[in-house]
Design a protein around this motif. Structure first.
Motif, short mmCIF file in Angstrom:
data_model
loop_
_atom_site.label_atom_id
_atom_site.label_comp_id
_atom_site.label_asym_id
_atom_site.label_seq_id
_atom_site.Cartn_x
_atom_site.Cartn_y
_atom_site.Cartn_z
N GLN A 43 0.84 -1.19 0.00
CA GLN A 43 0.00 0.00 0.00
C GLN A 43 0.88 1.25 0.00
OE1 GLN A 43 -1.05 -2.79 2.01
NE2 GLN A 43 -2.32 -3.05 0.20
N THR A 44 0.50 2.22 -0.83
CA THR A 44 1.17 3.51 -0.86
C THR A 44 0.28 4.55 -0.19
OG1 THR A 44 2.21 2.93 -2.97
CG2 THR A 44 2.23 5.25 -2.35
N VAL A 45 0.87 5.34 0.69
CA VAL A 45 0.13 6.40 1.36
C VAL A 45 0.26 7.67 0.53
CG1 VAL A 45 -0.14 7.75 3.46
CG2 VAL A 45 0.54 5.34 3.59
N LEU A 46 -0.85 8.14 -0.02
CA LEU A 46 -0.86 9.32 -0.88
C LEU A 46 -1.55 10.46 -0.16
CD1 LEU A 46 -2.09 7.48 -4.10
CD2 LEU A 46 0.26 8.13 -3.58
N PRO A 47 -0.85 11.55 0.13
CA PRO A 47 -1.48 12.67 0.83
C PRO A 47 -2.47 13.41 -0.06
CG PRO A 47 0.73 13.28 0.14
CD PRO A 47 0.56 11.83 -0.22
N LEU A 48 -3.56 13.84 0.54
CA LEU A 48 -4.57 14.64 -0.15
C LEU A 48 -4.66 16.00 0.53
CD1 LEU A 48 -7.32 11.87 -0.39
CD2 LEU A 48 -5.68 12.51 -2.16
N ASN A 49 -5.56 16.83 0.07
CA ASN A 49 -5.75 18.14 0.67
C ASN A 49 -6.35 18.02 2.07
OD1 ASN A 49 -4.79 19.49 -1.61
ND2 ASN A 49 -6.80 19.42 -2.61
N ASN A 50 -6.15 19.06 2.87
CA ASN A 50 -6.80 19.17 4.19
C ASN A 50 -6.43 18.02 5.13
OD1 ASN A 50 -8.15 21.51 3.27
ND2 ASN A 50 -9.76 20.23 2.35
N ASP A 51 -5.16 17.60 5.11
CA ASP A 51 -4.64 16.59 6.04
C ASP A 51 -5.31 15.23 5.88
OD1 ASP A 51 -2.84 18.40 7.24
OD2 ASP A 51 -4.44 19.16 8.54
N ARG A 52 -5.83 14.96 4.72
CA ARG A 52 -6.40 13.66 4.43
C ARG A 52 -5.41 12.84 3.61
NH1 ARG A 52 -10.39 17.07 5.42
NH2 ARG A 52 -12.44 16.32 6.10
N ALA A 53 -5.68 11.55 3.48
CA ALA A 53 -4.76 10.70 2.72
C ALA A 53 -5.50 9.54 2.10
CB ALA A 53 -3.64 10.19 3.62
N LEU A 54 -4.87 8.97 1.11
CA LEU A 54 -5.37 7.78 0.43
C LEU A 54 -4.39 6.66 0.67
CD1 LEU A 54 -7.59 6.84 -1.60
CD2 LEU A 54 -6.03 7.54 -3.42
N LYS A 55 -4.86 5.56 1.20
CA LYS A 55 -4.03 4.35 1.36
C LYS A 55 -4.45 3.39 0.26
CE LYS A 55 -4.43 1.87 5.17
NZ LYS A 55 -4.67 0.42 5.06
N LEU A 56 -3.61 3.26 -0.77
CA LEU A 56 -4.01 2.57 -1.99
C LEU A 56 -3.07 1.40 -2.28
CD1 LEU A 56 -6.09 2.87 -4.34
CD2 LEU A 56 -4.29 4.10 -5.58
N THR A 57 -3.65 0.26 -2.58
CA THR A 57 -2.85 -0.89 -2.98
C THR A 57 -2.27 -0.63 -4.36
OG1 THR A 57 -4.21 -2.40 -1.67
CG2 THR A 57 -2.88 -3.37 -3.42
N THR A 58 -0.94 -0.62 -4.46
CA THR A 58 -0.29 -0.26 -5.72
C THR A 58 0.60 -1.35 -6.30
OG1 THR A 58 1.50 0.77 -4.45
CG2 THR A 58 -0.29 2.21 -5.21
#
Length: 435
Positions: A330-345
């Motif tokens: 899983q790659t942790v991808l930062p998003l706006n407003n202190d959110r993130a996406l944990k995505l299987t890559t």
């Protein structure tokens, strides 16, 4: 350890809310696999907009746009695989915090199965472990509220709370009847590496999970065992049972502590930065000591990377039962407003090209969990040398009568059958090699 490990942006995470996060900067958002922008699915977007409009207009209670859109994102990710997730600011902070080895809660690593929350493993020295929570347990209720249909993040969030506050988990074990387990939350401070001498010349090194500093702790642990033994060990048990995994680079560093050359693990995915290969360097903190690795159904993710590497490179003998089978990255991808996406890559592969995903590691020697009971012999405490008028030794050696004294102190292998078998195997290897 090499600086290359500190630059990796991929984090190998078990798909649980209380798992580890990457100890490195989050990765940048990936570009399209073919380098071209994919056309927008206009029909599907129109349908989405129509559903959004209908819900806002007709749902029994008013729902704001933010809630609807966040729920849509969560639904999109939850249907990909059990480990991809959208993280709100609190969940993202929790994920980062847990990497340090200190977080609030019960100390349970969980996943999902058929809509229920399933225990992957309890963490050593936590309320969950003390209460007897076991790998494979299904948590069907939390404080009386059913978990069926809850997302993993929702369930984990409800199990977190102020240290000392009570919580009741309703458990189903092995298809039996539900039963309640009452616990108190605590600040979970997890020491990822523990060492001790099982007896003279034979060491024990347990890794409870893979945190950012686990690789360094293993090197220090090996040095401490040598110091405690006052010399090089004849054998080592590496215990990875109920280890739910954690940070990818830590797993690579741990495997590297036992390997001097060759491939450790490689990953394959659709995006360019998911194609990674890790190889061992010549340094050998383990001093080529014979190793038996203990695994079981709670051995997952990063722990399977270490197990697979040592097995493929013929560096260790694996003993126990089949591992969990979590072979995705899983790659942790930062998003706006202190959110993130944990995505299987990506998927990871052992040196021999095995994908462990949904299969697991099969041990070289299968040993099921069992209890060890020491029986007292009828002849214990009485030998030939105790008999009056016995003959002397034919080679002139000294008599060896029964030695009075107190019983030996209890050791971990006395009550752990798998550990006992691992120690016996190491002793056999030492005898056969003339050590």
């Amino acid at each position: 350890m090499s600086q290359r490990f500190r630059l990796i942006t991929l984090a190998l995470l078990l798909g649980v809310g209380a798992a580890q996060a990457a100890g490195t900067p989050p990765a940048a958002a990936p570009a399209a696999a073919n380098g071209k922008e994919a056309p927008l699915p206009l029909d599907e977007l129109r349908t989405f907009a129509e559903v959004l409009d209908r819900v806002k207009a007709a749902y029994v209670e008013p729902v704001d746009d933010k809630t609807l859109l966040e729920n849509a994102i969560k639904g999109m990710l939850s249907n990909l695989d059990p480990h991809s997730a959208y993280l709100d600011p609190e969940e993202f902070a929790d994920l980062q915090e847990s990497t340090s080895g200190e977080f609030g809660g019960l100390g349970i690593e969980v996943g999902t199965e058929d809509g229920f929350i399933k225990v992957i493993s309890p963490i050593d020295d936590t309320p969950a472990a003390a209460a007897g929570i076991q790998p494979g347990d299904l948590i069907v209720q939390i404080d009386g509220k059913p978990t069926k249909g809850q997302s993993m993040n929702e369930a984990v969030d409800s199990m977190r709370g102020k240290a000392g506050s009570p919580i009741t988990l309703t458990i189903v074990r092995g298809g039996g009847k539900p039963f309640d387990v009452r616990l108190k939350r605590a600040i979970i401070k997890v020491k990822s590496v523990k060492t001790q001498l099982l007896e003279s010349n034979y060491g024990y090194l347990r890794i409870t999970q893979f945190q950012v500093n686990t690789g360094d702790e293993v090197v220090k642990g090996l040095a401490q065992l040598k110091k405690d033994n006052k010399g090089k060990l004849k054998g080592l048990v590496l215990d990875l049972r109920n280890n739910p995994g954690g940070v990818l680079q830590s797993a690579v560093e741990v495997a590297d502590a036992f390997l001097t050359k060759g491939l450790i693990v490689y990953t394959k995915g659709r995006i360019a930065n998911s194609e990674l290969r890790f190889s061992a360097d010549p340094a050998d903190p383990s001093e080529n000591v014979p190793v038996v690795v203990l695994i079981n159904g709670g051995t997952a993710s990063a722990a399977e990377i270490v197990s697979g590497a040592l097995q493929d490179q013929k560096r260790a003998i694996l003993m126990g039962t089949d591992s969990f089978g979590k072979g995705s990255v899983q790659t942790v991808l930062p998003l706006n407003n202190d959110r993130a996406l944990k995505l299987t890559t990506a998927l990871y592969y052992t040196p021999n090209g095995r994908s462990i995903q949904a299969q697991g590691i099969v041990p070289d020697i299968k040993v099921e969990r069992a209890k060890v009971t020491r029986e007292q012999s009828d002849f214990e405490g009485f030998k030939e040398a105790d008999l009056q008028g016995h003959l002397a030794n034919g080679n002139g050696g000294k008599d060896r009568p029964t030695q009075p004294g107190k019983a030996p102190e209890a050791a971990p292998q006395d009550s752990d059958f798998q550990l006992s078998q691992a120690l016996s195997l190491l002793k056999g290897l030492s005898v056969s090699r003339g050590n």
